[in-house]
Design a protein around this motif. Structure first.
Motif, PDB file in Angstrom:
ATOM      1  N   LYS A 183      59.917  10.203  19.592  1.00 40.17           N
ATOM      2  CA  LYS A 183      60.370  11.578  19.378  1.00 40.17           C
ATOM      3  C   LYS A 183      59.521  12.564  20.173  1.00 40.17           C
ATOM      4  N   THR A 184      58.733  12.022  21.093  1.00 37.86           N
ATOM      5  CA  THR A 184      57.805  12.843  21.865  1.00 37.86           C
ATOM      6  C   THR A 184      58.145  12.794  23.344  1.00 37.86           C
ATOM      7  N   GLY A 185      58.150  13.952  23.964  1.00 37.97           N
ATOM      8  CA  GLY A 185      58.329  14.047  25.407  1.00 37.97           C
ATOM      9  C   GLY A 185      57.097  14.645  26.055  1.00 37.97           C
ATOM     10  N   VAL A 186      56.866  14.298  27.308  1.00 34.44           N
ATOM     11  CA  VAL A 186      55.742  14.836  28.074  1.00 34.44           C
ATOM     12  C   VAL A 186      56.291  15.530  29.309  1.00 34.44           C
ATOM     13  N   LEU A 187      55.864  16.772  29.510  1.00 32.19           N
ATOM     14  CA  LEU A 187      56.254  17.534  30.693  1.00 32.19           C
ATOM     15  C   LEU A 187      55.024  17.797  31.545  1.00 32.19           C
ATOM     16  N   LEU A 188      55.037  17.313  32.775  1.00 30.93           N
ATOM     17  CA  LEU A 188      53.974  17.573  33.735  1.00 30.93           C
ATOM     18  C   LEU A 188      54.355  18.801  34.548  1.00 30.93           C
ATOM     19  N   VAL A 189      53.527  19.835  34.469  1.00 33.74           N
ATOM     20  CA  VAL A 189      53.850  21.111  35.112  1.00 33.74           C
ATOM     21  C   VAL A 189      52.946  21.341  36.308  1.00 33.74           C
ATOM     22  N   SER A 190      53.554  21.666  37.433  1.00 39.28           N
ATOM     23  CA  SER A 190      52.826  22.039  38.632  1.00 39.28           C
ATOM     24  C   SER A 190      53.183  23.469  39.011  1.00 39.28           C
ATOM     25  N   HIS A 191      52.422  24.033  39.938  1.00 39.53           N
ATOM     26  CA  HIS A 191      52.636  25.434  40.299  1.00 39.53           C
ATOM     27  C   HIS A 191      53.977  25.641  40.987  1.00 39.53           C
ATOM     28  N   GLY A 192      54.264  24.819  41.987  1.00 41.17           N
ATOM     29  CA  GLY A 192      55.446  25.035  42.814  1.00 41.17           C
ATOM     30  C   GLY A 192      55.076  25.704  44.124  1.00 41.17           C
ATOM     31  N   SER A 193      55.824  25.408  45.161  1.00 36.38           N
ATOM     32  CA  SER A 193      55.542  25.958  46.479  1.00 36.38           C
ATOM     33  C   SER A 193      56.818  25.965  47.300  1.00 36.38           C
ATOM     34  N   ARG A 194      56.898  26.903  48.247  1.00 33.03           N
ATOM     35  CA  ARG A 194      58.031  26.904  49.176  1.00 33.03           C
ATOM     36  C   ARG A 194      57.924  25.750  50.168  1.00 33.03           C
ATOM     37  N   LEU A 195      56.727  25.233  50.338  1.00 28.81           N
ATOM     38  CA  LEU A 195      56.522  24.052  51.167  1.00 28.81           C
ATOM     39  C   LEU A 195      56.676  22.810  50.304  1.00 28.81           C
ATOM     40  N   ASN A 196      56.724  21.654  50.924  1.00 29.86           N
ATOM     41  CA  ASN A 196      57.043  20.434  50.184  1.00 29.86           C
ATOM     42  C   ASN A 196      55.816  19.701  49.640  1.00 29.86           C
ATOM     43  N   TYR A 197      54.621  20.124  50.033  1.00 31.87           N
ATOM     44  CA  TYR A 197      53.418  19.388  49.647  1.00 31.87           C
ATOM     45  C   TYR A 197      53.268  19.287  48.129  1.00 31.87           C
ATOM     46  N   ASN A 198      53.447  20.409  47.449  1.00 34.30           N
ATOM     47  CA  ASN A 198      53.247  20.430  46.003  1.00 34.30           C
ATOM     48  C   ASN A 198      54.245  19.534  45.298  1.00 34.30           C
ATOM     49  N   ARG A 199      55.500  19.548  45.754  1.00 31.34           N
ATOM     50  CA  ARG A 199      56.523  18.693  45.148  1.00 31.34           C
ATOM     51  C   ARG A 199      56.189  17.210  45.364  1.00 31.34           C
ATOM     52  N   VAL A 247      52.990  19.468  26.895  1.00 35.96           N
ATOM     53  CA  VAL A 247      53.020  20.064  28.226  1.00 35.96           C
ATOM     54  C   VAL A 247      51.639  19.949  28.851  1.00 35.96           C
ATOM     55  N   VAL A 248      51.582  19.294  30.002  1.00 34.29           N
ATOM     56  CA  VAL A 248      50.314  19.093  30.712  1.00 34.29           C
ATOM     57  C   VAL A 248      50.331  19.929  31.993  1.00 34.29           C
ATOM     58  N   PRO A 249      49.520  20.984  32.077  1.00 34.45           N
ATOM     59  CA  PRO A 249      49.427  21.722  33.336  1.00 34.45           C
ATOM     60  C   PRO A 249      48.595  20.908  34.334  1.00 34.45           C
ATOM     61  N   VAL A 250      49.239  20.358  35.336  1.00 33.01           N
ATOM     62  CA  VAL A 250      48.532  19.537  36.319  1.00 33.01           C
ATOM     63  C   VAL A 250      47.913  20.480  37.343  1.00 33.01           C
ATOM     64  N   PHE A 251      46.922  21.199  36.855  1.00 33.48           N
ATOM     65  CA  PHE A 251      46.108  22.119  37.632  1.00 33.48           C
ATOM     66  C   PHE A 251      44.672  21.638  37.496  1.00 33.48           C
ATOM     67  N   LEU A 252      43.836  21.987  38.440  1.00 35.12           N
ATOM     68  CA  LEU A 252      42.449  21.557  38.341  1.00 35.12           C
ATOM     69  C   LEU A 252      41.663  22.441  37.375  1.00 35.12           C
ATOM     70  N   ALA A 253      41.790  23.745  37.516  1.00 35.01           N
ATOM     71  CA  ALA A 253      40.992  24.669  36.711  1.00 35.01           C
ATOM     72  C   ALA A 253      41.898  25.649  35.983  1.00 35.01           C
ATOM     73  N   PRO A 254      41.456  26.148  34.842  1.00 32.45           N
ATOM     74  CA  PRO A 254      42.233  27.164  34.132  1.00 32.45           C
ATOM     75  C   PRO A 254      42.192  28.493  34.863  1.00 32.45           C
ATOM     76  N   GLY A 255      43.196  29.309  34.626  1.00 33.18           N
ATOM     77  CA  GLY A 255      43.286  30.619  35.246  1.00 33.18           C
ATOM     78  C   GLY A 255      44.479  31.353  34.675  1.00 33.18           C
ATOM     79  N   VAL A 256      44.936  32.361  35.388  1.00 37.12           N
ATOM     80  CA  VAL A 256      46.055  33.172  34.898  1.00 37.12           C
ATOM     81  C   VAL A 256      47.293  32.318  34.658  1.00 37.12           C
ATOM     82  N   HIS A 257      47.556  31.368  35.562  1.00 41.22           N
ATOM     83  CA  HIS A 257      48.765  30.556  35.421  1.00 41.22           C
ATOM     84  C   HIS A 257      48.721  29.701  34.152  1.00 41.22           C
TER      85      HIS A 257
END
Length: 337
Positions: A183-199, A247-257
Motif C-alpha cells: 500500500k506504499t508508493g515511492v516517488l523519486l523527485v528531481s529538479h528538472g531541466s530543459r536539457l536532457n542530463y537531469n532526466r 517522496v524522496v527529493p533526489v537532491f544533494l543538499a537542502p535548500g529552497v526547492h
C-alpha cells in the motif's frame, strides 16, 4: 571531525583549515582537491558542504576546499587561494563538481570560471558574449599557474540507492502509522531541466531503485519537464490503491526547492509558512491541507499542479553528507590522482 584539523573562521565568514595534516602519500604533496558547489543564499547547503568537506578531509587527508559558484563563500577562486595558502607547492588541482547530474553549470559555467574551455556551447548565450552583470563576468580570475583537472560530477552511482534506502527506512520508522509495503508508493523527485542530463540521471537512479524494491515506484520533476510531481502521483494512484506515498527529493543538499517548493506542491507546507525562512523538522505528514484558489493557481503555473491525495505523505531529507557520498567522492578523485 578529525582531531588533527584546526578549524577557524576568517573574516569572510567561511571555514579555513590552516593546520591540515597532508597524507604521507607523496602524491598528496603536489595536488589540491577543489569540491565545487552551486552556492545558496540560505544556510542549509553551506552547512551540508562544510560537513562534506570535513568528512572528506578526515577520510583522505587531502588538501581540500569547497568553492561556490556564486552567492556563498569562499568563491571558486578564493577556495583555490586557500589551497595554495596551505601548500604553495601544488602543481595541479583536481576539481570535482559535487553535483548529482551534469548540466549547464558543470559543462559550461564551472569550466569558464576555472579558465578552461567549456564542454559545450551555452544555449543561454551561444555567442559567448555574456552581459556585464552575469555571474560569469563577475567571477574573479583564478590565480594558479599549474594544471587544473576538472573531472565529472557524481552521476547515477549505484551506491546512491543505499542512501535512498536509508532515507526511506528512517522516515518510515518515524511515522506512527502502520502501512504495508503493497500500500506504499515511492516517488523519486528531481529538479528538472530543459536539457536532457537531469532526466537521464534520475531515470537511471529510478531504474536501479525499481529493480531492488517491492514498493510501487515512480519519478517526477519539480519543474521544467514532465512528468510533474502531481502527474506522477496521479499515475501511481490510477494503477494502484495506495495509503502512503514516500517522496524522496533526489537532491544533494537542502535548500529552497526541498524546504519550500516541493513541500508546497505536496501540500505539506502551510500557506502561511511558504515565505518563512524557518521550516519544521517533522517529515511525517498526512495530506489534509487545503489551498486557496489564488495560491494553487500561481503554483500550478510554475510547477505543474498540486497533489491531491488523502493518504499519508512521508517526505525524506535529501541525500546530504551521507558517508556513502563521501566514499563516492573519494573514489572518483583518487582515480584521477
Amino acid at each position: 571531525m578529525d582531531s588533527n584539523l584546526n578549524q577557524s573562521n576568517n573574516s569572510e565568514g567561511f571555514t579555513n583549515y590552516k593546520n591540515l595534516n597532508i597524507s604521507e602519500n607523496p602524491l598528496s604533496t603536489d595536488f589540491g582537491v577543489l569540491l565545487i558547489s552551486h552556492g545558496s543564499s540560505l544556510p542549509y547547503a553551506e552547512e551540508i558542504f562544510k560537513d562534506i568537506l570535513e568528512k572528506y578531509i578526515s577520510l583522505t587527508g587531502h588538501n581540500a576546499e569547497v568553492g561556490y559558484m556564486k552567492v556563498a563563500k569562499p568563491s571558486i577562486s578564493e577556495a583555490i587561494d586557500n589551497l595554495l595558502d596551505r601548500n604553495n607547492n601544488i602543481k595541479r588541482i583536481i576539481a570535482m563538481p559535487v553535483f548529482l547530474a551534469p548540466g549547464i553549470h558543470t559543462n559550461i559555467d564551472i569550466p569558464i570560471i576555472l579558465g578552461l574551455e567549456p564542454k559545450e556551447t551555452d544555449p543561454r548565450c551561444p555567442d559567448g558574449n555574456y552581459p556585464e552583470d552575469h555571474y560569469l563576468m563577475e567571477s574573479k580570475p583564478i590565480n594558479f599557474d599549474g594544471e587544473i583537472n576538472l573531472i565529472g560530477c557524481i552521476g547515477p552511482d549505484p551506491q546512491i540507492i543505499n542512501v535512498i534506502n536509508k532515507k526511506i527506512e528512517s522516515t518510515v520508522f518515524e511515522s506512527n502509522k502502520d502501512v504495508s509495503a503493497d500500500k506504499t508508493g515511492v516517488l523519486l523527485v528531481s529538479h528538472g531541466s530543459r536539457l536532457n542530463y537531469n532526466r537521464e540521471f534520475i531515470t537511471d537512479i529510478y531504474n536501479q531503485y525499481k529493480s531492488q524494491t517491492d514498493y510501487s515506484v515512480s519519478q517526477g520533476f519539480m519543474e521544467l519537464c514532465e512528468p510533474t510531481i502531481a502527474q506522477s502521483i496521479n499515475t501511481m494512484l490510477e494503477s494502484k490503491d495506495l495509503d502512503r506515498i514516500i517522496v524522496v527529493p533526489v537532491f544533494l543538499a537542502p535548500g529552497v526547492h526541498t524546504k519550500r517548493d516541493i513541500p508546497t506542491i505536496l501540500g505539506i507546507l502551510e500557506d502561511e509558512d511558504i515565505n518563512s525562512t524557518h521550516f519544521s523538522n517533522d517529515h511525517s505528514h498526512s495530506h489534509t491541507h487545503s489551498h486557496d484558489h489564488s495560491h494553487a493557481q500561481s503554483h500550478d503555473h510554475a510547477h505543474g499542479g498540486l497533489v491531491e491525495f488523502d493518504g499519508e505523505i512521508l517526505y525524506t531529507e535529501p541525500l546530504g553528507s551521507d558517508d556513502v557520498i563521501i566514499e563516492i567522492l573519494k573514489n572518483r578523485i583518487e582515480s584521477n590522482i
